[in-house]
Write a protein that holds these residues in place. Structure first.
Motif, PDB file in Angstrom:
ATOM      1  N   MET A  28       0.843  -1.170   0.000  1.00 30.39           N
ATOM      2  CA  MET A  28       0.000   0.000   0.000  1.00 30.39           C
ATOM      3  C   MET A  28       0.891   1.237   0.000  1.00 30.39           C
ATOM      4  N   ARG A  29       0.595   2.167  -0.865  1.00 29.26           N
ATOM      5  CA  ARG A  29       1.376   3.406  -0.847  1.00 29.26           C
ATOM      6  C   ARG A  29       0.452   4.605  -0.717  1.00 29.26           C
ATOM      7  N   LEU A  30       0.865   5.550   0.130  1.00 27.27           N
ATOM      8  CA  LEU A  30       0.133   6.795   0.342  1.00 27.27           C
ATOM      9  C   LEU A  30       0.739   7.870  -0.526  1.00 27.27           C
ATOM     10  N   LYS A  31      -0.123   8.694  -1.117  1.00 25.52           N
ATOM     11  CA  LYS A  31       0.368   9.823  -1.895  1.00 25.52           C
ATOM     12  C   LYS A  31      -0.654  10.937  -1.849  1.00 25.52           C
ATOM     13  N   GLN A  32      -0.198  12.130  -2.146  1.00 28.78           N
ATOM     14  CA  GLN A  32      -1.075  13.293  -2.153  1.00 28.78           C
ATOM     15  C   GLN A  32      -2.132  13.131  -3.242  1.00 28.78           C
ATOM     16  N   GLU A  33      -3.380  13.445  -2.895  1.00 31.18           N
ATOM     17  CA  GLU A  33      -4.451  13.434  -3.887  1.00 31.18           C
ATOM     18  C   GLU A  33      -4.187  14.533  -4.909  1.00 31.18           C
ATOM     19  N   THR A  34      -4.439  14.232  -6.173  1.00 30.75           N
ATOM     20  CA  THR A  34      -4.300  15.225  -7.236  1.00 30.75           C
ATOM     21  C   THR A  34      -5.681  15.471  -7.848  1.00 30.75           C
ATOM     22  N   PRO A  35      -5.836  16.541  -8.614  1.00 30.50           N
ATOM     23  CA  PRO A  35      -7.121  16.774  -9.282  1.00 30.50           C
ATOM     24  C   PRO A  35      -7.550  15.598 -10.167  1.00 30.50           C
ATOM     25  N   ASP A  36      -6.599  14.862 -10.719  1.00 28.46           N
ATOM     26  CA  ASP A  36      -6.940  13.699 -11.551  1.00 28.46           C
ATOM     27  C   ASP A  36      -7.580  12.566 -10.752  1.00 28.46           C
ATOM     28  N   ASP A  37      -7.369  12.557  -9.434  1.00 24.70           N
ATOM     29  CA  ASP A  37      -7.939  11.517  -8.573  1.00 24.70           C
ATOM     30  C   ASP A  37      -9.369  11.831  -8.139  1.00 24.70           C
ATOM     31  N   TRP A  38      -9.839  13.043  -8.387  1.00 23.17           N
ATOM     32  CA  TRP A  38     -11.086  13.541  -7.805  1.00 23.17           C
ATOM     33  C   TRP A  38     -12.270  12.601  -8.021  1.00 23.17           C
ATOM     34  N   TRP A  39     -12.553  12.209  -9.253  1.00 25.05           N
ATOM     35  CA  TRP A  39     -13.729  11.377  -9.530  1.00 25.05           C
ATOM     36  C   TRP A  39     -13.628  10.009  -8.853  1.00 25.05           C
ATOM     37  N   GLU A  40     -12.442   9.447  -8.851  1.00 24.60           N
ATOM     38  CA  GLU A  40     -12.246   8.144  -8.225  1.00 24.60           C
ATOM     39  C   GLU A  40     -12.445   8.234  -6.702  1.00 24.60           C
ATOM     40  N   VAL A  41     -11.951   9.319  -6.109  1.00 19.04           N
ATOM     41  CA  VAL A  41     -12.136   9.522  -4.670  1.00 19.04           C
ATOM     42  C   VAL A  41     -13.617   9.729  -4.358  1.00 19.04           C
ATOM     43  N   GLU A  42     -14.295  10.534  -5.159  1.00 21.60           N
ATOM     44  CA  GLU A  42     -15.729  10.758  -4.944  1.00 21.60           C
ATOM     45  C   GLU A  42     -16.511   9.445  -5.061  1.00 21.60           C
ATOM     46  N   ALA A  43     -16.133   8.589  -5.996  1.00 19.62           N
ATOM     47  CA  ALA A  43     -16.799   7.287  -6.139  1.00 19.62           C
ATOM     48  C   ALA A  43     -16.561   6.425  -4.900  1.00 19.62           C
ATOM     49  N   LEU A  44     -15.358   6.473  -4.328  1.00 19.07           N
ATOM     50  CA  LEU A  44     -15.080   5.730  -3.103  1.00 19.07           C
ATOM     51  C   LEU A  44     -15.943   6.247  -1.956  1.00 19.07           C
ATOM     52  N   PHE A  45     -16.043   7.565  -1.812  1.00 23.60           N
ATOM     53  CA  PHE A  45     -16.883   8.137  -0.759  1.00 23.60           C
ATOM     54  C   PHE A  45     -18.347   7.729  -0.954  1.00 23.60           C
ATOM     55  N   ASP A  46     -18.815   7.737  -2.201  1.00 22.71           N
ATOM     56  CA  ASP A  46     -20.192   7.304  -2.475  1.00 22.71           C
ATOM     57  C   ASP A  46     -20.399   5.840  -2.091  1.00 22.71           C
ATOM     58  N   LEU A  47     -19.407   5.004  -2.363  1.00 21.60           N
ATOM     59  CA  LEU A  47     -19.498   3.586  -2.023  1.00 21.60           C
ATOM     60  C   LEU A  47     -19.546   3.370  -0.509  1.00 21.60           C
ATOM     61  N   CYS A  48     -18.741   4.123   0.222  1.00 19.10           N
ATOM     62  CA  CYS A  48     -18.574   3.884   1.651  1.00 19.10           C
ATOM     63  C   CYS A  48     -19.595   4.589   2.544  1.00 19.10           C
ATOM     64  N   PHE A  49     -20.264   5.597   2.015  1.00 20.33           N
ATOM     65  CA  PHE A  49     -21.208   6.356   2.835  1.00 20.33           C
ATOM     66  C   PHE A  49     -22.603   6.269   2.244  1.00 20.33           C
ATOM     67  N   ALA A  50     -23.565   6.549   3.082  1.00 20.10           N
ATOM     68  CA  ALA A  50     -24.968   6.477   2.666  1.00 20.10           C
ATOM     69  C   ALA A  50     -25.257   7.479   1.553  1.00 20.10           C
ATOM     70  N   PRO A  51     -26.236   7.149   0.715  1.00 16.51           N
ATOM     71  CA  PRO A  51     -26.671   8.130  -0.280  1.00 16.51           C
ATOM     72  C   PRO A  51     -27.094   9.412   0.437  1.00 16.51           C
ATOM     73  N   GLY A  52     -26.834  10.521  -0.179  1.00 15.40           N
ATOM     74  CA  GLY A  52     -27.182  11.792   0.436  1.00 15.40           C
ATOM     75  C   GLY A  52     -26.126  12.321   1.381  1.00 15.40           C
ATOM     76  N   ARG A  53     -24.913  11.744   1.343  1.00 18.38           N
ATOM     77  CA  ARG A  53     -23.853  12.183   2.256  1.00 18.38           C
ATOM     78  C   ARG A  53     -23.585  13.673   2.136  1.00 18.38           C
ATOM     79  N   THR A  54     -23.760  14.234   0.943  1.00 20.46           N
ATOM     80  CA  THR A  54     -23.471  15.657   0.764  1.00 20.46           C
ATOM     81  C   THR A  54     -24.541  16.557   1.372  1.00 20.46           C
ATOM     82  N   ALA A  55     -25.615  15.979   1.874  1.00 18.91           N
ATOM     83  CA  ALA A  55     -26.650  16.763   2.553  1.00 18.91           C
ATOM     84  C   ALA A  55     -26.299  17.000   4.025  1.00 18.91           C
ATOM     85  N   LEU A  56     -25.275  16.319   4.540  1.00 19.78           N
ATOM     86  CA  LEU A  56     -24.878  16.495   5.934  1.00 19.78           C
ATOM     87  C   LEU A  56     -24.404  17.920   6.182  1.00 19.78           C
ATOM     88  N   SER A  57     -24.605  18.403   7.413  1.00 17.25           N
ATOM     89  CA  SER A  57     -24.244  19.782   7.735  1.00 17.25           C
ATOM     90  C   SER A  57     -22.749  20.050   7.555  1.00 17.25           C
TER      91      SER A  57
END
Length: 163
Positions: A1-30
């Motif tokens: 496993m390697r850690l690296k700084q997120e780049t703008p090119d990673d954005w969609w993939e990271v957002e997809a991971l957040f969508d997978l791991c959190f409930a739908p509507g996560r962006t409605a949280l305060s």
């Protein structure tokens, strides 16, 4: 496993991971209202890739204000279900907090479960108020919180903050 700084090119993939791991509507949280019109701090936002270069985890940090004080808002943090239980979440948190401290940030807050985050130095912040309907028992902080109180508000600049 390697850690690296997120780049703008990673954005969609990271957002997809957040969508997978959190409930739908996560962006409605305060906590997401604190992120509106502000970019995550790229120097502190980290991704983890496995041996096949698949995104395994991600963490982001956002600048916010607590009263008149600067702070970081940690989150979201997510680990792909196929890599949960391997300590990757802990590695992302520890790396992020260390990098934040090195960059001069004095305090970090998050909304989460105290029993889990206490091992990273987080404690309940009774005098810090997240936007409603956040449960105050889930508002946690690590770092220099003595004398810091008040509402958590968005960072005043679009590009993020310093200390």
């Amino acid at each position: 496993m390697r850690l690296k700084q997120e780049t703008p090119d990673d954005w969609w993939e990271v957002e997809a991971l957040f969508d997978l791991c959190f409930a739908p509507g996560r962006t409605a949280l305060s906590s997401y209202r604190l992120r509106d019109n502000t970019e995550p701090l790229r120097a502190l936002s980290t991704i983890a890739r496995d041996a096949q270069n698949t995104l395994a985890g991600a963490i982001r940090f956002w600048p916010v204000k607590v009263g008149n004080h600067d702070a970081l808002l940690l989150g979201p943090i997510a680990v792909h279900p196929t890599h949960q239980g391997e300590g990757l979440g802990a590695a992302l948190i520890e790396d992020g907090l260390s990098s934040a401290k090195s960059a001069g940030w004095k305090r970090t807050l998050l909304v989460g479960d105290a029993p889990y985050y206490q091992k990273f130095g987080f404690e309940i912040l009774p005098h810090v108020v997240m936007p409603p309907p956040t449960n105050p028992d889930r508002v946690l902080g690590a770092g220099a919180w003595t004398g810091v109180a008040g509402p958590v508000t968005p960072w005043p600049e679009k590009t993020g903050g310093q200390t």
